[in-house]
Scaffold this motif. Structure first.
Motif, PDB file in Angstrom:
ATOM      1  N   LYS A 118       0.838  -1.203   0.000  1.00  9.89           N
ATOM      2  CA  LYS A 118       0.000   0.000   0.000  1.00  9.89           C
ATOM      3  C   LYS A 118       0.872   1.252   0.000  1.00  9.89           C
ATOM      4  CE  LYS A 118      -3.745   2.187   2.673  1.00  9.89           C
ATOM      5  NZ  LYS A 118      -3.056   3.443   3.013  1.00  9.89           N
ATOM      6  N   GLU A 119       1.884   1.246   0.847  1.00 10.26           N
ATOM      7  CA  GLU A 119       2.784   2.401   0.926  1.00 10.26           C
ATOM      8  C   GLU A 119       3.530   2.613  -0.390  1.00 10.26           C
ATOM      9  OE1 GLU A 119       6.588   3.982   3.615  1.00 10.26           O
ATOM     10  OE2 GLU A 119       5.553   2.114   4.131  1.00 10.26           O
ATOM     11  N   LEU A 120       4.001   1.524  -0.981  1.00 10.50           N
ATOM     12  CA  LEU A 120       4.713   1.635  -2.253  1.00 10.50           C
ATOM     13  C   LEU A 120       3.793   2.163  -3.357  1.00 10.50           C
ATOM     14  CD1 LEU A 120       6.814  -1.640  -2.158  1.00 10.50           C
ATOM     15  CD2 LEU A 120       7.698   0.692  -2.015  1.00 10.50           C
ATOM     16  N   ASN A 121       2.585   1.627  -3.435  1.00 11.90           N
ATOM     17  CA  ASN A 121       1.647   2.083  -4.460  1.00 11.90           C
ATOM     18  C   ASN A 121       1.316   3.563  -4.300  1.00 11.90           C
ATOM     19  OD1 ASN A 121       1.399  -0.341  -5.856  1.00 11.90           O
ATOM     20  ND2 ASN A 121      -0.223  -1.082  -4.511  1.00 11.90           N
ATOM     21  N   GLU A 122       1.103   3.977  -3.061  1.00 10.85           N
ATOM     22  CA  GLU A 122       0.789   5.383  -2.812  1.00 10.85           C
ATOM     23  C   GLU A 122       1.966   6.281  -3.196  1.00 10.85           C
ATOM     24  OE1 GLU A 122      -0.301   5.492   1.283  1.00 10.85           O
ATOM     25  OE2 GLU A 122      -2.381   4.828   0.910  1.00 10.85           O
ATOM     26  N   PHE A 123       3.172   5.840  -2.857  1.00 11.58           N
ATOM     27  CA  PHE A 123       4.346   6.652  -3.183  1.00 11.58           C
ATOM     28  C   PHE A 123       4.514   6.817  -4.684  1.00 11.58           C
ATOM     29  CE2 PHE A 123       8.708   6.931  -4.586  1.00 11.58           C
ATOM     30  CZ  PHE A 123       9.146   8.047  -3.911  1.00 11.58           C
ATOM     31  N   PHE A 124       4.441   5.698  -5.429  1.00 15.65           N
ATOM     32  CA  PHE A 124       4.698   5.775  -6.867  1.00 15.65           C
ATOM     33  C   PHE A 124       3.570   6.470  -7.627  1.00 15.65           C
ATOM     34  CE2 PHE A 124       7.764   2.302  -5.891  1.00 15.65           C
ATOM     35  CZ  PHE A 124       8.896   2.992  -6.312  1.00 15.65           C
ATOM     36  N   ARG A 125       2.331   6.354  -7.138  1.00 16.09           N
ATOM     37  CA  ARG A 125       1.242   7.110  -7.764  1.00 16.09           C
ATOM     38  C   ARG A 125       1.474   8.605  -7.600  1.00 16.09           C
ATOM     39  NH1 ARG A 125      -2.434   3.068  -5.422  1.00 16.09           N
ATOM     40  NH2 ARG A 125      -3.021   1.622  -7.085  1.00 16.09           N
ATOM     41  N   LYS A 126       1.875   9.000  -6.398  1.00 18.07           N
ATOM     42  CA  LYS A 126       2.134  10.416  -6.127  1.00 18.07           C
ATOM     43  C   LYS A 126       3.338  10.896  -6.926  1.00 18.07           C
ATOM     44  CE  LYS A 126       2.757  13.760  -2.407  1.00 18.07           C
ATOM     45  NZ  LYS A 126       3.832  14.490  -3.048  1.00 18.07           N
ATOM     46  N   ALA A 127       4.405  10.062  -6.980  1.00 21.04           N
ATOM     47  CA  ALA A 127       5.609  10.445  -7.723  1.00 21.04           C
ATOM     48  C   ALA A 127       5.297  10.652  -9.188  1.00 21.04           C
ATOM     49  CB  ALA A 127       6.683   9.390  -7.538  1.00 21.04           C
ATOM     50  N   ARG A 128       4.442   9.791  -9.733  1.00 26.87           N
ATOM     51  CA  ARG A 128       4.086   9.915 -11.152  1.00 26.87           C
ATOM     52  C   ARG A 128       3.254  11.158 -11.390  1.00 26.87           C
ATOM     53  NH1 ARG A 128       1.076   5.208 -14.779  1.00 26.87           N
ATOM     54  NH2 ARG A 128       1.211   6.297 -16.774  1.00 26.87           N
ATOM     55  N   ALA A 129       2.341  11.456 -10.450  1.00 28.68           N
ATOM     56  CA  ALA A 129       1.476  12.632 -10.612  1.00 28.68           C
ATOM     57  C   ALA A 129       2.292  13.914 -10.525  1.00 28.68           C
ATOM     58  CB  ALA A 129       0.395  12.633  -9.537  1.00 28.68           C
ATOM     59  N   ASP A 130       3.302  13.907  -9.646  1.00 31.02           N
ATOM     60  CA  ASP A 130       4.141  15.092  -9.489  1.00 31.02           C
ATOM     61  C   ASP A 130       5.014  15.329 -10.723  1.00 31.02           C
ATOM     62  OD1 ASP A 130       3.037  15.419  -7.024  1.00 31.02           O
ATOM     63  OD2 ASP A 130       4.733  14.578  -5.910  1.00 31.02           O
TER      64      ASP A 130
END
Length: 278
Positions: free
Chosen positions: A266-278
């Motif tokens: 969950k933490e990894l998915n949240e991080f990479f989704r945010k990183a991609r959006a940024d």
């Protein structure tokens, strides 16, 4: 916010070397590069060993084409300046080194390291005059491309089993004179060795490799005059260590206990989704 230009990254990278001390960790793929940026690091360096292992190869066995692809991957994965671990420049002669460096610069890197090792156990380090000629060729190739990429000269004595400090100092001084912007002697680890290297090439910055457990802290390294710290393949080895412990536990005991130490999906998915959006 648009990503910083390659020129801006290169200018930032050079500025980081002007004062203080920073850590330049070594990602082996796009995900690890993005994670390191997210953790607040200011620059990245590639790792020949970590990249090779991700391809199922031993360190040093990746081709120039594979390494150039890797450089492009890391440059494109983050907004940070990237220093290339470019091994020996993938050539013996200065002309070949210059050709390779031109290709590396074209990937968008902010720095490039050239080693003086040969890869041969019987004669592991090139003569100083040969190494100087190779670095001069690398310097010329960078200057022809605009001169904004930093050149790192590496003296490999300690890491190839020839821990001759005097020869290392002579090499680094010669590489500095040949146009290296930053100097690096992987394998040195004592305060005395580090201080001697810093003094030998002052005022140019020194990169220190801390690739295994060290009693020195970042503040202590900074006090010795080191400007940047890299970790080589240690981050990749740490990841492989967790993978191998979990896999061996399953294969040898039928137990899954090691997954207790795994990162949260969950933490990894949240991080990479945010990183991609940024």
């Amino acid at each position: 916010m648009p990503a910083p230009s390659i020129q801006a990254r290169r200018e930032r990278f050079r500025a980081l070397h002007a004062q203080g001390c920073f850590v330049i960790p070594n990602p082996w793929d796009a995900g690890s590069a993005r994670m390191l940026q997210g953790l607040g690091f200011q620059a990245l360096a590639t790792t020949s060993s970590g990249h090779a292992w991700s391809l199922g190869l031993a360190d040093g066995d990746a081709s120039r084409a594979q390494v150039l692809d890797y450089l492009r991957t890391i440059v494109e994965a983050s907004d940070l300046p990237v220093n290339a671990d470019f091994e020996d420049g993938f050539a013996d002669d200065p002309e070949g080194v210059a050709e390779s460096v031109r290709m590396a610069v074209a990937t968008g890197i902010a720095g490039v390291s050239i080693e003086d090792s040969t890869g041969r156990a019987d004669d592991p380090v090139r003569p100083i005059d040969v190494s100087v000629a190779r670095l001069r060729a690398a310097r010329a190739a960078i200057d022809e491309a605009g001169g904004d990429v930093m050149l790192v000269g590496r003296a490999e004595n300690f890491i190839v089993g020839r821990p001759d400090l005097e020869d290392t100092l002579a090499r680094l001084a010669a590489y500095s004179e040949a146009g290296a912007d930053c100097l690096y002697a992987p394998g040195i680890h004592t305060r005395e060795q580090i201080s001697a290297v810093v003094a030998a090439v002052a005022p140019k910055p020194v990169n220190l490799l801390i690739g295994s457990a060290s009693q020195l802290t970042l503040e202590e390294v900074k006090a010795l005059g080191v400007r940047r710290v890299s970790v080589g393949g240690a981050m990749a080895r740490a990841a492989w260590g967790g993978f191998m412990r979990a896999a061996k536990s399953i294969a040898e005991t039928g137990r899954f206990d090691e997954f207790a130490h795994a990162a949260s999906g969950k933490e990894l998915n949240e991080f990479f989704r945010k990183a991609r959006a940024d």
